[in-house]
Enzyme design. Structure first.
Site, mmCIF file in Angstrom:
data_model
loop_
_atom_site.group_PDB
_atom_site.id
_atom_site.type_symbol
_atom_site.label_atom_id
_atom_site.label_comp_id
_atom_site.label_asym_id
_atom_site.label_seq_id
_atom_site.Cartn_x
_atom_site.Cartn_y
_atom_site.Cartn_z
ATOM 1 N N ASN A 9 47.987 49.559 30.737
ATOM 2 C CA ASN A 9 47.284 49.577 29.454
ATOM 3 C C ASN A 9 46.755 50.997 29.251
ATOM 4 O O ASN A 9 45.785 51.395 29.887
ATOM 5 C CB ASN A 9 46.147 48.550 29.503
ATOM 6 C CG ASN A 9 45.267 48.608 28.270
ATOM 7 O OD1 ASN A 9 45.584 49.281 27.289
ATOM 8 N ND2 ASN A 9 44.153 47.891 28.320
ATOM 9 N N LYS A 11 45.305 52.187 26.763
ATOM 10 C CA LYS A 11 44.059 52.205 25.964
ATOM 11 C C LYS A 11 44.123 53.296 24.876
ATOM 12 O O LYS A 11 45.215 53.627 24.420
ATOM 13 C CB LYS A 11 42.837 52.365 26.888
ATOM 14 C CG LYS A 11 42.822 51.303 27.985
ATOM 15 C CD LYS A 11 41.506 51.206 28.717
ATOM 16 C CE LYS A 11 41.602 50.148 29.799
ATOM 17 N NZ LYS A 11 40.343 49.934 30.508
ATOM 18 N N HIS A 95 40.963 41.586 25.482
ATOM 19 C CA HIS A 95 40.575 42.605 26.462
ATOM 20 C C HIS A 95 39.053 42.785 26.421
ATOM 21 O O HIS A 95 38.442 42.689 25.357
ATOM 22 C CB HIS A 95 41.271 43.931 26.169
ATOM 23 C CG HIS A 95 41.097 44.897 27.296
ATOM 24 N ND1 HIS A 95 39.947 45.645 27.445
ATOM 25 C CD2 HIS A 95 41.881 45.188 28.353
ATOM 26 C CE1 HIS A 95 40.054 46.372 28.552
ATOM 27 N NE2 HIS A 95 41.218 46.111 29.125
ATOM 28 N N GLU A 97 37.199 45.233 26.450
ATOM 29 C CA GLU A 97 36.680 46.255 25.530
ATOM 30 C C GLU A 97 36.658 45.734 24.099
ATOM 31 O O GLU A 97 35.814 46.123 23.299
ATOM 32 C CB GLU A 97 37.501 47.540 25.679
ATOM 33 C CG GLU A 97 37.155 48.229 27.003
ATOM 34 C CD GLU A 97 38.324 48.845 27.739
ATOM 35 O OE1 GLU A 97 39.357 49.141 27.103
ATOM 36 O OE2 GLU A 97 38.217 49.026 28.972
ATOM 37 N N GLU A 167 40.085 40.284 34.627
ATOM 38 C CA GLU A 167 39.528 41.633 34.681
ATOM 39 C C GLU A 167 38.002 41.545 34.698
ATOM 40 O O GLU A 167 37.374 41.453 33.635
ATOM 41 C CB GLU A 167 39.967 42.433 33.447
ATOM 42 C CG GLU A 167 41.471 42.626 33.343
ATOM 43 C CD GLU A 167 41.818 43.866 32.518
ATOM 44 O OE1 GLU A 167 42.432 44.776 33.089
ATOM 45 O OE2 GLU A 167 41.468 43.928 31.344
ATOM 46 N N GLY A 173 37.268 50.566 34.822
ATOM 47 C CA GLY A 173 36.948 51.971 34.590
ATOM 48 C C GLY A 173 35.763 52.474 35.397
ATOM 49 O O GLY A 173 35.244 53.553 35.136
ATOM 50 N N SER A 213 40.114 48.918 37.987
ATOM 51 C CA SER A 213 40.206 49.991 38.978
ATOM 52 C C SER A 213 41.315 49.777 40.021
ATOM 53 O O SER A 213 41.123 50.091 41.197
ATOM 54 C CB SER A 213 38.851 50.214 39.646
ATOM 55 O OG SER A 213 37.870 50.554 38.673
HETATM 56 P P1 13P Z 1 40.946 50.498 34.815
HETATM 57 O O1 13P Z 1 42.186 50.328 35.633
HETATM 58 O O2 13P Z 1 40.826 51.876 34.210
HETATM 59 O O3 13P Z 1 39.730 50.022 35.508
HETATM 60 O O4 13P Z 1 41.133 49.542 33.519
HETATM 61 C C1 13P Z 1 41.485 48.222 33.723
HETATM 62 C C2 13P Z 1 41.804 47.628 32.409
HETATM 63 O O5 13P Z 1 40.944 47.431 31.578
HETATM 64 C C3 13P Z 1 43.202 47.332 32.115
HETATM 65 O O6 13P Z 1 43.328 46.586 30.950
#
Ligand code: 13P
Length: 250
Positions: A9, A11, A95, A97, A167, A173, A213
């Site tokens: 992803n 983002k 997601h 976010e 997640e 992140g 992560s």
């Molecule tokens: P990270 O791998 O940057 O922690 O992000 C995970 C994520 O949100 C994938 O959709």
């Protein structure tokens, strides 16, 4: 046996040319004998070009979000048909976010998931608890609410087009990864819930990715857990070699 599924992803990162460059590098470097299903999820504007570059390759392309209406006065939104037109085979919904930065509710996530399945696109449904929920012992409660809201009442056959991604919000992140035990426990719980909502065969075929992560050096251990069927990778998917290191761990 569930085939592992690793998706990157990207983002809100990278310009269109940068996305194309990364897609080309992945296409050239992905080993032919890769056992996992692999996909990338670029920003909307880069999607058509990335899909073009990856057409005919072993790497799938998806979108980071979608809107559930077909067309009309929904300024700023993108429909399922538009995603298909751009070359996407699937989209993420829910997601963290989108849930926690944009404020999407379980009800909206459900509408998006249904619209995608109806239009023949696949779905990665993301779920996960916040840190305060984990600390309050409410992880399973949150996972249960999100999984039920997303899946309850769907036809069993629809589940063939669905992947879940666990997640934990506190691991996204942050560089903090769930321990293998924490990940396996959550995945086992989610699979049990899916069995309760559908049946054993649906639950056993459903792929559940872990996200938060994931890096090349923890990927193999996480994906080595019996109920962890792949990874949804953010930061580490932005560089070809680190993403391919994760794919290798699957
Ligand atoms: P990270 O791998 O940057 O922690 O992000 C995970 C994520 O949100 C994938 O959709």
């Amino acid at each position: 046996m569930r085939k592992p599924y690793v998706a990157g992803n990207w983002k809100m990162n990278k310009t269109i040319p940068e996305c194309v460059t990364l897609a080309i590098e992945l296409r050239e470097k992905l080993p032919k004998d890769t056992k996992a299903a692999v996909a990338v999820i670029p920003q909307f504007l880069a999607l058509p070009k990335v899909a073009e570059v990856l057409r005919g390759s072993a790497i799938g392309v998806g979108a980071q979000d979608v809107y559930f209406e077909k067309n009309g006065a929904f300024t700023g939104e993108i429909s399922c048909e538009m995603l298909k037109d751009a070359g996407a085979a699937f989209a993420l919904v829910g997601h963290s976010e989108r849930r926690h930065v944009i404020g999407e509710t379980d009800a909206i996530v459900r509408k998006k998931l249904e619209a995608l399945l109806k239009s023949g696109l696949e779905v990665i449904l993301c779920i996960g608890e916040k840190l305060e929920e984990r600390e309050a012992g409410k992880t399973q409660e949150r996972l249960s609410i999100q999984t039920r809201a997303g899946l309850e009442g769907l036809a069993k056959a629809d589940l063939a087009g669905v992947t879940l991604a666990y997640e934990p919000v506190w691991a996204i992140g942050t560089g903090k990864t769930a321990s293998t035990a924490q990940a396996e426990e959550a995945h086992q719980f989610i699979r049990g819930l899916v069995e309760e909502l559908f049946d054993k065969s649906v639950a056993q075929s459903l792929r559940i990715q872990y996200g938060g992560s994931v890096k090349a050096d923890n990927a193999a251990e996480l994906m080595g857990q019996p109920n962890v069927d792949g990874a949804l990778v953010g930061g580490a998917s932005l560089v070809a070699d680190s993403f391919l290191g994760i794919v290798k761990g699957a």
